[in-house]
Design a protein around this motif. Structure first.
Motif, mmCIF file in Angstrom:
data_model
loop_
_atom_site.group_PDB
_atom_site.id
_atom_site.type_symbol
_atom_site.label_atom_id
_atom_site.label_comp_id
_atom_site.label_asym_id
_atom_site.label_seq_id
_atom_site.Cartn_x
_atom_site.Cartn_y
_atom_site.Cartn_z
ATOM 1 N N TYR A 131 -37.072 55.618 -60.564
ATOM 2 C CA TYR A 131 -37.170 57.053 -59.880
ATOM 3 C C TYR A 131 -37.660 56.767 -58.378
ATOM 4 C CZ TYR A 131 -37.564 62.056 -59.219
ATOM 5 O OH TYR A 131 -37.585 63.439 -58.919
ATOM 6 N N GLN A 132 -38.801 56.338 -58.273
ATOM 7 C CA GLN A 132 -39.449 56.028 -56.752
ATOM 8 C C GLN A 132 -38.653 54.939 -56.025
ATOM 9 O OE1 GLN A 132 -41.837 58.069 -55.415
ATOM 10 N NE2 GLN A 132 -41.732 59.179 -57.171
ATOM 11 N N ARG A 133 -38.120 54.255 -56.689
ATOM 12 C CA ARG A 133 -37.235 53.034 -55.959
ATOM 13 C C ARG A 133 -35.867 53.723 -55.424
ATOM 14 N NH1 ARG A 133 -32.826 50.470 -55.468
ATOM 15 N NH2 ARG A 133 -32.011 51.383 -57.210
ATOM 16 N N ARG A 134 -35.329 54.796 -56.128
ATOM 17 C CA ARG A 134 -34.286 55.614 -55.332
ATOM 18 C C ARG A 134 -34.755 56.288 -54.199
ATOM 19 N NH1 ARG A 134 -30.200 55.395 -59.937
ATOM 20 N NH2 ARG A 134 -30.957 53.503 -60.979
ATOM 21 N N TYR A 135 -35.834 56.854 -54.264
ATOM 22 C CA TYR A 135 -36.470 57.674 -53.173
ATOM 23 C C TYR A 135 -36.610 56.788 -52.098
ATOM 24 C CZ TYR A 135 -36.144 62.208 -55.113
ATOM 25 O OH TYR A 135 -36.017 63.722 -55.885
ATOM 26 N N ARG A 136 -37.200 55.532 -52.257
ATOM 27 C CA ARG A 136 -37.711 54.564 -51.246
ATOM 28 C C ARG A 136 -36.520 54.262 -50.561
ATOM 29 N NH1 ARG A 136 -41.149 52.721 -54.821
ATOM 30 N NH2 ARG A 136 -39.915 50.941 -55.408
ATOM 31 N N ALA A 137 -35.169 54.010 -51.336
ATOM 32 C CA ALA A 137 -33.922 53.603 -50.520
ATOM 33 C C ALA A 137 -33.665 54.671 -49.891
ATOM 34 C CB ALA A 137 -33.039 53.172 -52.076
ATOM 35 N N LEU A 138 -33.724 55.976 -50.016
ATOM 36 C CA LEU A 138 -32.977 56.940 -49.234
ATOM 37 C C LEU A 138 -33.983 57.078 -48.037
ATOM 38 C CD1 LEU A 138 -31.273 59.390 -49.025
ATOM 39 C CD2 LEU A 138 -33.274 60.741 -50.084
ATOM 40 N N GLU A 153 -43.655 53.962 -49.411
ATOM 41 C CA GLU A 153 -44.123 54.377 -50.675
ATOM 42 C C GLU A 153 -44.765 55.768 -50.909
ATOM 43 O OE1 GLU A 153 -44.875 53.907 -54.861
ATOM 44 O OE2 GLU A 153 -43.866 52.446 -53.307
ATOM 45 N N THR A 154 -45.580 56.198 -49.802
ATOM 46 C CA THR A 154 -46.233 57.374 -49.908
ATOM 47 C C THR A 154 -45.321 58.672 -49.225
ATOM 48 O OG1 THR A 154 -48.308 56.609 -48.980
ATOM 49 C CG2 THR A 154 -47.941 58.846 -48.763
ATOM 50 N N ALA A 155 -44.289 58.128 -48.693
ATOM 51 C CA ALA A 155 -43.307 59.172 -48.234
ATOM 52 C C ALA A 155 -42.198 59.393 -49.409
ATOM 53 C CB ALA A 155 -42.384 58.690 -47.339
ATOM 54 N N ALA A 156 -41.976 58.396 -50.245
ATOM 55 C CA ALA A 156 -41.221 58.630 -51.596
ATOM 56 C C ALA A 156 -41.818 59.505 -52.280
ATOM 57 C CB ALA A 156 -41.142 57.224 -52.248
ATOM 58 N N ARG A 157 -43.134 59.302 -52.526
ATOM 59 C CA ARG A 157 -43.897 60.176 -53.620
ATOM 60 C C ARG A 157 -43.942 61.507 -52.917
ATOM 61 N NH1 ARG A 157 -45.651 57.526 -57.544
ATOM 62 N NH2 ARG A 157 -46.032 55.423 -57.373
ATOM 63 N N VAL A 158 -44.225 61.864 -51.731
ATOM 64 C CA VAL A 158 -44.196 63.105 -51.221
ATOM 65 C C VAL A 158 -42.686 63.884 -51.375
ATOM 66 C CG1 VAL A 158 -44.308 64.508 -48.890
ATOM 67 C CG2 VAL A 158 -46.096 62.850 -49.713
ATOM 68 N N LEU A 159 -41.743 63.109 -50.930
ATOM 69 C CA LEU A 159 -40.458 63.544 -50.783
ATOM 70 C C LEU A 159 -39.925 63.936 -52.337
ATOM 71 C CD1 LEU A 159 -38.198 64.524 -49.511
ATOM 72 C CD2 LEU A 159 -37.103 62.140 -49.557
ATOM 73 N N SER A 160 -40.148 63.105 -53.220
ATOM 74 C CA SER A 160 -39.733 63.436 -54.706
ATOM 75 C C SER A 160 -40.655 64.579 -55.162
ATOM 76 C CB SER A 160 -40.101 62.106 -55.468
ATOM 77 O OG SER A 160 -41.414 61.921 -55.786
#
Length: 200
Positions: A131-138, A153-160
């Protein structure tokens, strides 16, 4: 799950039980979710149900796992990481995927979120990583950034977390189908990604 289904007939039985349980859980809620009713709706004996699931929580976890799998499939609709599409298109597809995954059965989604107890979070490690990999890809697809992997990594967690908050609250209210919600979710994601681009 107590016993993994090996034969086709066993897999069909498990699928029938989980499908029936999904309908019962959505309709009755966690407090009135019983193995007897699940077996009756599935057309199997309670003994057959207990061959595969030790209790109702195990069945609810199978339902939750299916939902998580649907979320990952829906997020993949944002497009291949290397596909040449605009950021607006990619984000719109991504938002549509998230909304679609949570719109399949809003009543069930509310019960899973609000009523069904969570088992140990470690059982979701594989889902969470993907799930976090998909956000990091975005984020990577939108980036002109020189930030390191830690920043992504942090940005992916914040956005998700932001997207989950919006989508889960909308599912709880029954608002997921509203076009305005979709538009605002796309704006939120784009604003975050474009702000990161400008800050780079």
């Amino acid at each position: 799950m107590r016993k993994a289904p090996r034969q086709q007939r066993s897999r069909v039985t498990v699928d029938v039980i989980v499908e029936a349980a999904t309908r019962v859980l959505a309709r009755r809620g966690w407090a009135r979710f019983t193995t007897n009713e699940i077996a009756a709706v599935a057309g199997v004996s309670v003994g057959s149900l207990y061959q595969y699931f030790p209790n109702k929580l195990a069945i609810a976890e199978a339902i939750r796992q299916r939902h998580l799998d649907e979320v990952l499939v829906a997020l993949s609709s944002a497009g291949d990481d290397n596909e040449a599409v605009s950021l607006d298109q990619r984000v719109t597809r991504f938002a549509d995927g998230v909304i679609a995954a949570h719109s399949v059965d809003e009543a069930l989604h509310r019960v899973l979120l609000d009523e069904v107890p969570l088992v140990a979070r470690s059982s979701y490690a594989e889902f969470e990583a993907e799930y976090q990999r998909r956000y990091r890809a975005l984020i990577a697809a939108s980036a002109n950034t020189n930030g390191g992997a830690g920043d992504d990594e942090t940005a992916a967690r914040v956005l998700s977390s932001a997207v989950e908050g919006v989508v889960h609250a909308a599912a709880h209210r029954g608002d997921l189908g509203l076009p305005a919600l979709r538009s605002e979710l796309v704006r939120l994601i784009l604003a975050y990604l474009r702000d990161r681009q400008q800050a780079a």
